[in-house]
Design a protein around this motif. Structure first.
Motif, PDB file in Angstrom:
ATOM      1  N   ILE A  37       1.190  -1.184  -0.366  1.00  0.00           N
ATOM      2  CA  ILE A  37       0.103  -0.418  -0.126  1.00  0.00           C
ATOM      3  C   ILE A  37       0.731   1.562   0.357  1.00  0.00           C
ATOM      4  CG2 ILE A  37      -1.602   1.275   1.080  1.00  0.00           C
ATOM      5  CD1 ILE A  37      -2.717  -1.309   2.526  1.00  0.00           C
ATOM      6  N   ILE A 186      19.487   2.852   8.232  1.00  0.00           N
ATOM      7  CA  ILE A 186      18.957   2.364   6.687  1.00  0.00           C
ATOM      8  C   ILE A 186      19.680   3.094   5.579  1.00  0.00           C
ATOM      9  CG2 ILE A 186      17.786   0.420   5.830  1.00  0.00           C
ATOM     10  CD1 ILE A 186      19.137  -0.269   8.990  1.00  0.00           C
ATOM     11  N   SER A 191      16.539   8.292   4.911  1.00  0.00           N
ATOM     12  CA  SER A 191      17.782   8.639   5.080  1.00  0.00           C
ATOM     13  C   SER A 191      18.635   9.100   4.955  1.00  0.00           C
ATOM     14  CB  SER A 191      18.795   7.285   5.907  1.00  0.00           C
ATOM     15  OG  SER A 191      19.301   6.428   5.061  1.00  0.00           O
TER      16      SER A 191
HETATM   17  P1  NDP Z   1      10.902   5.688   2.668  1.00  0.00           P
HETATM   18  O1  NDP Z   1      10.009   7.459   2.580  1.00  0.00           O
HETATM   19  O2  NDP Z   1      11.390   5.047   1.170  1.00  0.00           O
HETATM   20  O3  NDP Z   1       9.358   4.740   3.063  1.00  0.00           O
HETATM   21  C1  NDP Z   1       7.720   5.366   3.067  1.00  0.00           C
HETATM   22  C2  NDP Z   1       6.696   4.734   2.650  1.00  0.00           C
HETATM   23  O4  NDP Z   1       6.074   5.610   2.896  1.00  0.00           O
HETATM   24  C3  NDP Z   1       6.978   4.643   0.947  1.00  0.00           C
HETATM   25  O5  NDP Z   1       6.498   3.689   0.542  1.00  0.00           O
HETATM   26  C4  NDP Z   1       5.713   5.819   1.264  1.00  0.00           C
HETATM   27  O6  NDP Z   1       4.578   5.497  -0.110  1.00  0.00           O
HETATM   28  C5  NDP Z   1       4.728   5.575   2.487  1.00  0.00           C
HETATM   29  N1  NDP Z   1       3.484   5.640   2.883  1.00  0.00           N
HETATM   30  C6  NDP Z   1       4.480   7.481   3.657  1.00  0.00           C
HETATM   31  N2  NDP Z   1       2.813   8.241   4.028  1.00  0.00           N
HETATM   32  C7  NDP Z   1       1.776   7.764   3.476  1.00  0.00           C
HETATM   33  C8  NDP Z   1       0.194   7.610   3.469  1.00  0.00           C
HETATM   34  N3  NDP Z   1       0.188   8.483   4.127  1.00  0.00           N
HETATM   35  N4  NDP Z   1      -0.560   6.823   2.539  1.00  0.00           N
HETATM   36  C9  NDP Z   1      -0.001   5.497   2.501  1.00  0.00           C
HETATM   37  N5  NDP Z   1       1.720   5.007   2.186  1.00  0.00           N
HETATM   38  C10 NDP Z   1       2.850   6.060   2.691  1.00  0.00           C
HETATM   39  O7  NDP Z   1      11.257   5.980   3.896  1.00  0.00           O
HETATM   40  P2  NDP Z   1      12.171   4.351   4.471  1.00  0.00           P
HETATM   41  O8  NDP Z   1      11.639   3.461   3.923  1.00  0.00           O
HETATM   42  O9  NDP Z   1      13.294   4.354   5.229  1.00  0.00           O
HETATM   43  O10 NDP Z   1      11.187   4.027   5.920  1.00  0.00           O
HETATM   44  C11 NDP Z   1      10.300   3.060   5.754  1.00  0.00           C
HETATM   45  C12 NDP Z   1       9.799   3.378   7.571  1.00  0.00           C
HETATM   46  O11 NDP Z   1      10.897   2.823   8.659  1.00  0.00           O
HETATM   47  C13 NDP Z   1       9.368   4.244   8.307  1.00  0.00           C
HETATM   48  O12 NDP Z   1       8.168   3.943   8.470  1.00  0.00           O
HETATM   49  C14 NDP Z   1      10.605   4.897   8.558  1.00  0.00           C
HETATM   50  O13 NDP Z   1      10.230   5.906   9.741  1.00  0.00           O
HETATM   51  C15 NDP Z   1      11.299   3.886   9.305  1.00  0.00           C
HETATM   52  N6  NDP Z   1      12.546   3.834   9.578  1.00  0.00           N
HETATM   53  C16 NDP Z   1      13.535   3.721   8.565  1.00  0.00           C
HETATM   54  C17 NDP Z   1      14.896   4.122   8.805  1.00  0.00           C
HETATM   55  C18 NDP Z   1      15.932   4.577   7.224  1.00  0.00           C
HETATM   56  O14 NDP Z   1      17.129   4.928   8.591  1.00  0.00           O
HETATM   57  N7  NDP Z   1      15.693   4.127   6.538  1.00  0.00           N
HETATM   58  C19 NDP Z   1      15.536   3.566  10.149  1.00  0.00           C
HETATM   59  C20 NDP Z   1      14.283   3.585  11.305  1.00  0.00           C
HETATM   60  C21 NDP Z   1      12.959   4.045  10.423  1.00  0.00           C
HETATM   61  P3  NDP Z   1       4.630   7.293  -0.814  1.00  0.00           P
HETATM   62  O15 NDP Z   1       5.355   7.985  -0.431  1.00  0.00           O
HETATM   63  O16 NDP Z   1       3.911   6.327  -2.522  1.00  0.00           O
HETATM   64  O17 NDP Z   1       2.714   6.574  -0.075  1.00  0.00           O
END
Ligand code: NDP
Length: 250
Positions: A37, A186, A191
């Motif tokens: 999603i 990550i 990040s």
């Molecule tokens: P990304 O920005 O790549 O991924 C976030 C995803 O969430 C996107 O695919 C986005 O898709 C989706 N998303 C955001 N808002 C919505 C919404 N309102 N409805 C549906 N989908 C939504 O970041 P990461 O992969 O890095 O992050 C993934 C998770 O891991 C997050 O919760 C982040 O806080 C957590 N995290 C990441 C870290 C890192 O170092 N990268 C470290 C610690 C935690 P779209 O834009 O299409 O809606």
């Protein structure tokens, strides 16, 4: 009780990119039908083309709380049940404490906390009927110690860990395990935005990470797979750091 014999059905929110994509990739490789999603249809399409037939996509904005019950009802009708929910979608905001507006704060809490509650509540109704399921929430190191310039994000990730424990005590007696992964730093777009223009922060991250590098998204995929299979059958309510030692680094 988990439904090991049948092909499992999983929802991974935010599964089109970064960590969520890596989790979805791990799931489909292990024969789990995975519904990803996200809001951006192009991103979802591109992810599906890489993940193949076991990946299904759903364009949906999780901020639309009122529509979540209908979304889950439709998914249950289509796939007959939901075995696994990974609450991965999240947004970040890096700003000086005094610059963060009430609207900024509310927006982060809405996406990172409220929508997780609402989708979990709806999915759990189905899991209770099936007498089993597994939920994995994604928090962050920001919940474990004080990181500057991410006040709303830190508050939201702390709430996710507290909700994990609250859900685990209430749902585990019903056969639903609830766990949390706290990723360290990550290598994803999120990040990169937080670290690439801030060499001081990046150096600090790396210097306190005993393994000396950012983690690959696949490391979170591996941990998520473990937490949703019978390999972790007696584990519930934990927050598992997957961080190259960042949380214990001096
Ligand atoms: P990304 O920005 O790549 O991924 C976030 C995803 O969430 C996107 O695919 C986005 O898709 C989706 N998303 C955001 N808002 C919505 C919404 N309102 N409805 C549906 N989908 C939504 O970041 P990461 O992969 O890095 O992050 C993934 C998770 O891991 C997050 O919760 C982040 O806080 C957590 N995290 C990441 C870290 C890192 O170092 N990268 C470290 C610690 C935690 P779209 O834009 O299409 O809606």
């Amino acid at each position: 009780m988990e439904t090991n014999e049948q092909k499992k059905i999983a929802i991974v929110t935010g599964g089109a990119s970064g960590i969520g994509f890596a989790i979805a990739e791990k799931f489909v490789t292990n024969d789990i039908t995975t519904i990803i999603i996200g809001r951006n249809e192009e991103k979802l399409k591109a992810a599906k083309s890489k993940l193949g037939a076991l990946c299904q996509t759903f364009a949906f904005d999780l901020n639309n709380l009122a529509a979540i019950p209908e979304l889950i009802k439709n998914l249950v009708e289509k796939y007959s049940r939901i075995d696994i929910l990974v609450n991965n979608a999240g947004i970040n905001l890096k700003k000086e404490f005094t610059e963060v507006t009430d609207e900024d704060f509310e927006k982060i809490i809405h996406t990172n906390v409220q929508s997780i509650f609402t989708i979990s509540r709806e999915v759990v109704k189905n899991m209770i009927k099936n007498k089993g399921g597994s939920i994995v929430n994604i928090s962050s190191m920001a919940s474990q110690y004080g990181l500057p310039k991410v006040i709303a994000y830190s508050a939201s990730k702390g709430a996710i860990e507290a909700m994990t424990r609250a859900m685990a005590v209430e749902l585990s007696p019903k056969g639903i395990r609830v766990n949390c992964i706290a990723p360290g730093f990550i290598a994803t777009d999120m990040s990169a935005k937080a670290l690439n223009n801030d060499p001081e922060r990046k150096n600090k991250v790396l210097s306190r990470t005993p393994m000396g590098e950012l983690g690959a998204p696949s490391t979170i995929g591996d941990a998520a797979l473990f937490l949703v299979t019978s390999e972790s059958a007696y584990i519930t309510g934990v927050v598992l750091p997957v961080d190259g030692g960042n949380s214990i680094g001096f």
